[in-house]
Design a protein around this motif. Sequence first.
Motif, PDB file in Angstrom:
ATOM      1  N   LYS A  13      47.031  28.119 -22.782  1.00 38.39           N
ATOM      2  CA  LYS A  13      47.478  27.915 -21.403  1.00 38.39           C
ATOM      3  C   LYS A  13      46.499  27.025 -20.644  1.00 38.39           C
ATOM      4  N   LEU A  14      45.199  27.215 -20.876  1.00 36.46           N
ATOM      5  CA  LEU A  14      44.189  26.408 -20.205  1.00 36.46           C
ATOM      6  C   LEU A  14      44.283  24.946 -20.642  1.00 36.46           C
ATOM      7  N   ARG A  15      44.460  24.731 -21.935  1.00 36.78           N
ATOM      8  CA  ARG A  15      44.622  23.352 -22.433  1.00 36.78           C
ATOM      9  C   ARG A  15      45.790  22.671 -21.743  1.00 36.78           C
ATOM     10  N   TRP A  16      46.906  23.386 -21.624  1.00 37.86           N
ATOM     11  CA  TRP A  16      48.086  22.821 -20.986  1.00 37.86           C
ATOM     12  C   TRP A  16      47.799  22.495 -19.517  1.00 37.86           C
ATOM     13  N   ARG A  17      47.108  23.395 -18.849  1.00 41.85           N
ATOM     14  CA  ARG A  17      46.785  23.200 -17.431  1.00 41.85           C
ATOM     15  C   ARG A  17      45.841  22.020 -17.219  1.00 41.85           C
ATOM     16  N   CYS A  18      45.040  21.704 -18.208  1.00 40.83           N
ATOM     17  CA  CYS A  18      44.025  20.657 -18.088  1.00 40.83           C
ATOM     18  C   CYS A  18      44.570  19.259 -18.336  1.00 40.83           C
ATOM     19  N   ARG A  19      45.820  19.129 -18.667  1.00 34.92           N
ATOM     20  CA  ARG A  19      46.393  17.793 -18.860  1.00 34.92           C
ATOM     21  C   ARG A  19      46.360  17.052 -17.542  1.00 34.92           C
ATOM     22  N   ARG A  20      45.892  15.805 -17.577  1.00 39.95           N
ATOM     23  CA  ARG A  20      45.693  15.045 -16.351  1.00 39.95           C
ATOM     24  C   ARG A  20      46.493  13.757 -16.361  1.00 39.95           C
ATOM     25  N   LEU A  48      36.384  25.980 -15.164  1.00 42.97           N
ATOM     26  CA  LEU A  48      37.146  24.789 -15.532  1.00 42.97           C
ATOM     27  C   LEU A  48      38.457  24.744 -14.741  1.00 42.97           C
ATOM     28  N   GLY A  49      39.090  25.878 -14.583  1.00 41.42           N
ATOM     29  CA  GLY A  49      40.320  25.947 -13.801  1.00 41.42           C
ATOM     30  C   GLY A  49      40.107  25.495 -12.364  1.00 41.42           C
ATOM     31  N   GLU A  50      38.973  25.845 -11.787  1.00 44.36           N
ATOM     32  CA  GLU A  50      38.664  25.402 -10.422  1.00 44.36           C
ATOM     33  C   GLU A  50      38.516  23.881 -10.371  1.00 44.36           C
ATOM     34  N   LEU A  51      37.891  23.317 -11.384  1.00 41.58           N
ATOM     35  CA  LEU A  51      37.767  21.855 -11.432  1.00 41.58           C
ATOM     36  C   LEU A  51      39.130  21.191 -11.584  1.00 41.58           C
ATOM     37  N   MET A  52      40.039  21.842 -12.309  1.00 40.49           N
ATOM     38  CA  MET A  52      41.362  21.273 -12.525  1.00 40.49           C
ATOM     39  C   MET A  52      42.218  21.310 -11.262  1.00 40.49           C
ATOM     40  N   ASP A  53      41.801  22.072 -10.259  1.00 44.72           N
ATOM     41  CA  ASP A  53      42.514  22.091  -8.981  1.00 44.72           C
ATOM     42  C   ASP A  53      42.283  20.808  -8.184  1.00 44.72           C
ATOM     43  N   LEU A  54      41.287  20.035  -8.580  1.00 47.73           N
ATOM     44  CA  LEU A  54      40.971  18.789  -7.875  1.00 47.73           C
ATOM     45  C   LEU A  54      41.995  17.701  -8.191  1.00 47.73           C
ATOM     46  N   ASP A  56      42.975  13.982  -9.406  1.00 45.56           N
ATOM     47  CA  ASP A  56      42.426  13.229 -10.538  1.00 45.56           C
ATOM     48  C   ASP A  56      41.222  12.374 -10.155  1.00 45.56           C
ATOM     49  N   ASN A  57      41.310  11.652  -9.060  1.00 49.47           N
ATOM     50  CA  ASN A  57      40.206  10.765  -8.678  1.00 49.47           C
ATOM     51  C   ASN A  57      38.959  11.545  -8.261  1.00 49.47           C
ATOM     52  N   ASP A  58      39.143  12.689  -7.615  1.00 50.54           N
ATOM     53  CA  ASP A  58      37.997  13.525  -7.244  1.00 50.54           C
ATOM     54  C   ASP A  58      37.323  14.099  -8.488  1.00 50.54           C
ATOM     55  N   LEU A  59      38.117  14.519  -9.461  1.00 53.33           N
ATOM     56  CA  LEU A  59      37.563  15.019 -10.718  1.00 53.33           C
ATOM     57  C   LEU A  59      36.796  13.915 -11.435  1.00 53.33           C
ATOM     58  N   LEU A  60      37.364  12.731 -11.496  1.00 54.73           N
ATOM     59  CA  LEU A  60      36.693  11.620 -12.163  1.00 54.73           C
ATOM     60  C   LEU A  60      35.368  11.290 -11.483  1.00 54.73           C
ATOM     61  N   ASP A  61      35.329  11.337 -10.165  1.00 51.24           N
ATOM     62  CA  ASP A  61      34.073  11.098  -9.447  1.00 51.24           C
ATOM     63  C   ASP A  61      32.997  12.091  -9.867  1.00 51.24           C
ATOM     64  N   LEU A  62      33.373  13.350 -10.053  1.00 49.40           N
ATOM     65  CA  LEU A  62      32.406  14.359 -10.508  1.00 49.40           C
ATOM     66  C   LEU A  62      31.978  14.083 -11.949  1.00 49.40           C
ATOM     67  N   LEU A  63      32.935  13.774 -12.806  1.00 52.88           N
ATOM     68  CA  LEU A  63      32.628  13.536 -14.216  1.00 52.88           C
ATOM     69  C   LEU A  63      31.715  12.326 -14.401  1.00 52.88           C
ATOM     70  N   LEU A  64      31.888  11.316 -13.570  1.00 54.20           N
ATOM     71  CA  LEU A  64      31.079  10.098 -13.681  1.00 54.20           C
ATOM     72  C   LEU A  64      29.811  10.148 -12.822  1.00 54.20           C
ATOM     73  N   ARG A  65      29.545  11.309 -12.231  1.00 53.00           N
ATOM     74  CA  ARG A  65      28.353  11.520 -11.399  1.00 53.00           C
ATOM     75  C   ARG A  65      28.332  10.644 -10.143  1.00 53.00           C
ATOM     76  N   ARG A  66      29.488  10.267  -9.683  1.00 48.02           N
ATOM     77  CA  ARG A  66      29.570   9.541  -8.411  1.00 48.02           C
ATOM     78  C   ARG A  66      29.382  10.493  -7.245  1.00 48.02           C
ATOM     79  N   ARG A  67      29.691  11.762  -7.492  1.00 47.56           N
ATOM     80  CA  ARG A  67      29.546  12.826  -6.497  1.00 47.56           C
ATOM     81  C   ARG A  67      29.037  14.075  -7.197  1.00 47.56           C
ATOM     82  N   ASP A  68      28.504  14.974  -6.406  1.00 46.44           N
ATOM     83  CA  ASP A  68      28.120  16.296  -6.889  1.00 46.44           C
ATOM     84  C   ASP A  68      29.105  17.307  -6.313  1.00 46.44           C
TER      85      ASP A  68
END
Length: 95
Positions: A13-20, A48-54, A56-68
């Motif tokens: 279920k988590l894998r399915w929810r994480c599709r972006r 991880l579920g909390e991060l998936m609530d973001l 797509d662009n906000d998540l990418l900013d976190l992943l690329l260390r553009r934001r904390d």
Amino acid sequence: MTEALLDERALSKLRWRCRRGLLENDLFIERFFDRYAASLTVRQAEALGELMDLADNDLLDLLLRRRDPQGELDKPDTREVLEMLRRPASAGPGH
């Protein structure tokens, strides 16, 4: 005390929810599951579920260390999972 691991159904279920919608995010997430699926804890899955609530662009900013992480996301569990997501392909699970 050992943390509870995520069971197969919850992992699926988590894998399915994480599709972006952004390929870049999917690449980070796919690598994360390839590396950690067998050892993912319930606590880490919740973070991880909390991060998936973001968005797509906000998540990418976190992943690329553009934001904390800020606000409700600025907590140890979320930061731990974010570092796991950011870990480069050459680094092993404990690195």
